[in-house]
Design a protein around this motif. Structure first.
Motif, mmCIF file in Angstrom:
data_model
loop_
_atom_site.group_PDB
_atom_site.id
_atom_site.type_symbol
_atom_site.label_atom_id
_atom_site.label_comp_id
_atom_site.label_asym_id
_atom_site.label_seq_id
_atom_site.Cartn_x
_atom_site.Cartn_y
_atom_site.Cartn_z
ATOM 1 N N MET A 1 44.881 -13.692 -38.903
ATOM 2 C CA MET A 1 43.458 -14.012 -39.101
ATOM 3 C C MET A 1 42.870 -13.193 -40.240
ATOM 4 O O MET A 1 43.336 -12.110 -40.532
ATOM 5 C CB MET A 1 42.687 -13.706 -37.818
ATOM 6 C CG MET A 1 42.998 -14.696 -36.720
ATOM 7 S SD MET A 1 42.377 -16.334 -37.126
ATOM 8 C CE MET A 1 43.811 -17.319 -36.788
ATOM 9 N N HIS A 2 41.846 -13.729 -40.846
ATOM 10 C CA HIS A 2 41.321 -13.058 -42.024
ATOM 11 C C HIS A 2 40.124 -12.181 -41.715
ATOM 12 O O HIS A 2 39.396 -11.777 -42.597
ATOM 13 C CB HIS A 2 40.975 -14.056 -43.097
ATOM 14 C CG HIS A 2 40.100 -15.152 -42.623
ATOM 15 N ND1 HIS A 2 40.581 -16.205 -41.913
ATOM 16 C CD2 HIS A 2 38.783 -15.341 -42.743
ATOM 17 C CE1 HIS A 2 39.580 -17.011 -41.622
ATOM 18 N NE2 HIS A 2 38.484 -16.513 -42.108
ATOM 19 N N GLU A 3 39.926 -11.890 -40.441
ATOM 20 C CA GLU A 3 38.867 -10.955 -40.093
ATOM 21 C C GLU A 3 39.072 -9.613 -40.803
ATOM 22 O O GLU A 3 38.109 -8.957 -41.188
ATOM 23 C CB GLU A 3 38.833 -10.745 -38.574
ATOM 24 C CG GLU A 3 38.073 -11.815 -37.801
ATOM 25 C CD GLU A 3 38.843 -13.128 -37.655
ATOM 26 O OE1 GLU A 3 40.021 -13.189 -38.053
ATOM 27 O OE2 GLU A 3 38.233 -14.088 -37.162
ATOM 28 N N LEU A 4 40.319 -9.230 -40.979
ATOM 29 C CA LEU A 4 40.598 -7.946 -41.625
ATOM 30 C C LEU A 4 40.084 -7.918 -43.063
ATOM 31 O O LEU A 4 39.389 -6.986 -43.469
ATOM 32 C CB LEU A 4 42.105 -7.665 -41.593
ATOM 33 C CG LEU A 4 42.543 -6.386 -42.308
ATOM 34 C CD1 LEU A 4 41.916 -5.151 -41.680
ATOM 35 C CD2 LEU A 4 44.055 -6.251 -42.306
ATOM 36 N N GLU B 1 47.547 -12.172 -45.153
ATOM 37 C CA GLU B 1 46.478 -13.160 -45.113
ATOM 38 C C GLU B 1 46.921 -14.553 -44.724
ATOM 39 O O GLU B 1 47.997 -14.999 -45.078
ATOM 40 C CB GLU B 1 45.776 -13.214 -46.473
ATOM 41 C CG GLU B 1 44.606 -12.270 -46.577
ATOM 42 C CD GLU B 1 43.610 -12.458 -45.449
ATOM 43 O OE1 GLU B 1 43.410 -13.601 -45.009
ATOM 44 O OE2 GLU B 1 43.035 -11.451 -45.017
ATOM 45 N N CYS B 2 46.011 -15.223 -44.078
ATOM 46 C CA CYS B 2 46.293 -16.533 -43.535
ATOM 47 C C CYS B 2 45.718 -17.627 -44.408
ATOM 48 O O CYS B 2 45.668 -18.771 -44.015
ATOM 49 C CB CYS B 2 45.655 -16.591 -42.166
ATOM 50 S SG CYS B 2 44.102 -15.678 -42.156
ATOM 51 N N HIS B 3 45.244 -17.293 -45.589
ATOM 52 C CA HIS B 3 44.612 -18.299 -46.446
ATOM 53 C C HIS B 3 44.612 -17.791 -47.884
ATOM 54 O O HIS B 3 44.699 -16.591 -48.117
ATOM 55 C CB HIS B 3 43.175 -18.524 -46.000
ATOM 56 C CG HIS B 3 42.311 -17.303 -46.149
ATOM 57 N ND1 HIS B 3 42.388 -16.233 -45.292
ATOM 58 C CD2 HIS B 3 41.415 -16.959 -47.093
ATOM 59 C CE1 HIS B 3 41.555 -15.295 -45.702
ATOM 60 N NE2 HIS B 3 40.954 -15.702 -46.781
ATOM 61 N N ILE C 1 42.981 -23.597 -39.874
ATOM 62 C CA ILE C 1 41.767 -22.893 -39.471
ATOM 63 C C ILE C 1 41.197 -22.070 -40.624
ATOM 64 O O ILE C 1 40.126 -22.363 -41.158
ATOM 65 C CB ILE C 1 42.051 -21.992 -38.256
ATOM 66 C CG1 ILE C 1 42.549 -22.863 -37.083
ATOM 67 C CG2 ILE C 1 40.796 -21.240 -37.835
ATOM 68 C CD1 ILE C 1 43.067 -22.083 -35.912
ATOM 69 N N CYS C 2 41.940 -21.049 -41.021
ATOM 70 C CA CYS C 2 41.365 -20.055 -41.930
ATOM 71 C C CYS C 2 40.989 -20.568 -43.324
ATOM 72 O O CYS C 2 39.981 -20.133 -43.871
ATOM 73 C CB CYS C 2 42.302 -18.870 -42.039
ATOM 74 S SG CYS C 2 42.684 -18.185 -40.429
ATOM 75 N N PRO C 3 41.773 -21.440 -43.944
ATOM 76 C CA PRO C 3 41.423 -21.820 -45.318
ATOM 77 C C PRO C 3 40.078 -22.548 -45.437
ATOM 78 O O PRO C 3 39.529 -22.637 -46.529
ATOM 79 C CB PRO C 3 42.565 -22.754 -45.738
ATOM 80 C CG PRO C 3 43.709 -22.362 -44.861
ATOM 81 C CD PRO C 3 43.071 -22.009 -43.550
HETATM 82 ZN ZN LIG Z 1 42.769 -16.088 -40.112
#
Ligand SMILES: [Zn+2]
Ligand SMILES: Nc1nc2c(ncn2[C@@H]2O[C@H](COP(=O)(O)OP(=O)(O)OP(=O)(O)O)[C@@H](O)[C@H]2O)c(=O)[nH]1
Ligand SMILES: [Mg+2]
Ligand SMILES: [Zn+2]
Ligand SMILES: [Zn+2]
Ligand SMILES: [Zn+2]
Lengths: 123, 215
Positions: free
Chosen positions: A1-4, B92-94, B124-126
């Motif tokens: 997840m990109h919360e970080l 990173e997920c995006h 989700i993330c992108p």
């Molecule tokens: Zn994410």
């Protein structure tokens, strides 16, 4: 997840603003997060606390305000949405509460805004 | 003496990304490049589609391949002898606009007409991160289950073209493709939906037509 990475960007922005204002400590940070962003406020808050250690933000209080979604639908409806609230924050299932369809524009609910900070500074 | 002060910041991280995305788009426009962002779950067929398009489209094409830690997709595309940049997103997920800006720095943009950007496999993330592309193609597949559209509505709202891939496997996995098409249309009534089997080369011409229309 990109919360970080989001939390990291928030911390950098806050430090920048605090230094510009000659802060010696950041006491409070108010952040607005849109209901339709795919960010989990609890996670963000936790990571912010961790990342604050050994910075000017250490011990600061993070206030997260959720900005409710607002849409403008092709049926003429303007306002909030029907989401399966509380179930799954990052995947809100949304439809127009008036016509039940999905043909709308999102007006509010996609923010990740650092609204203001409370700092302590030398007189 | 110490005093407490309240300072307005009003700095939106996602808007900051949008601004960078706009800047990317200006860079692309100046170089005459049309950029497409390919989004979809892990394994839905993003790289396969990019490969098939490279084989069939008579344009000079460049590729930015986003991958979490590996460079596999970039390697796959490199065999076409076209400019390829692999962007490693680390944890990173995006992809975000800043990473893509670095990708653009490493491409000979004045020699490219069409840029394919493969986002990280993730529905989700992108969604929250514009890259500056001119077209967003979302590619999902029958094997993800026919409720995948309902589970991830936002990504379909932002799509300019939706592809439902692996229709050859629909029966095997018991996925109702027409339901998937209907779900997309109910979320985004204006978006074109194309069914493909990239394995059997079905539907690719329709995808090319939709891209040419958008260019
Ligand atoms: Zn994410
Ligand atoms: N049966 C079938 N298999 C397919 C089809 N399209 C792609 N595949 C296979 O699905 C697998 C994943 O395809 P990729 O193109 O690598 O998927 P991707 O979306 O790029 O995957 P990531 O980059 O890992 O997220 C590969 O083994 C493909 O050969 C299709 O239409 N039918
Ligand atoms: Mg791939
Ligand atoms: Zn992400
Ligand atoms: Zn409506
Ligand atoms: Zn950089």
């Amino acid at each position: 997840m990109h919360e970080l990475s989001m939390a990291d960007a928030i911390i950098k922005t806050v430090i920048d603003a605090a230094e510009k204002n000659n802060a010696i400590e950041v006491l409070e940070v108010t952040i607005e997060i849109g209901e339709l962003t795919l960010l989990n406020p609890e996670q963000i808050k936790f990571i912010l606390e961790v990342l604050s250690e050994d910075t000017i933000l250490e011990g600061a209080k993070f206030d997260i305000e959720i900005i409710p979604a607002k849409i403008e639908c092709s049926c003429g409806y303007e306002g909030g949405v029907a989401s399966d609230d509380g179930l799954d924050h990052y995947n809100p299932i949304i439809s127009c509460p008036s016509c039940g369809k999905g043909d709308f524009k999102i007006i509010d609910g996609r923010e990740c805004n650092i609204k203001n900070i409370k700092i302590e500074k030398e007189e | 003496m110490h005093k407490i002060a309240e300072v307005e910041v009003q700095n939106d991280i996602l808007i900051a990304n949008k601004k960078l995305a706009k800047r990317n788009q200006r860079i692309l426009d100046r170089a005459g490049v049309f950029a497409i962002d390919f989004l979809g779950a892990v394994g839905s067929g993003k790289t396969t589609l990019i490969e098939k398009l490279i084989e069939r489209m008579d344009y000079s094409i460049g590729v930015i391949a986003g991958d979490i830690i590996s460079k596999f997709d970039a390697e796959r595309v490199k065999r076409y002898n076209i400019p390829v940049v692999g962007l490693n997103t680390g944890k990173e997920c995006h992809l975000d606009a800043h990473l893509v800006e670095h990708g653009l720095e490493d491409l000979p943009l004045d020699k490219i007409d069409l840029l394919f950007i493969e986002n990280v496999g993730n529905l989700i993330c992108p969604v929250d991160f514009d890259l500056g592309s001119h077209m967003r193609i979302v590619i999902i597949s029958a094997t993800e289950g026919d409720d995948t559209v309902q589970k991830h509505p936002l990504i379909f709202k932002e799509a300019d073209l939706v592809i439902i891939n692996k229709v050859d496997l629909a029966n095997a996995v018991g996925a109702d493709i027409n339901k998937m098409v209907e779900d997309v249309s109910s979320i985004n009534p204006h978006v074109k939906v194309i069914k493909t089997s990239l394995k059997n080369d079905e539907g690719i011409e329709d995808v090319i037509e939709a891209i040419l229309e958008a260019m």
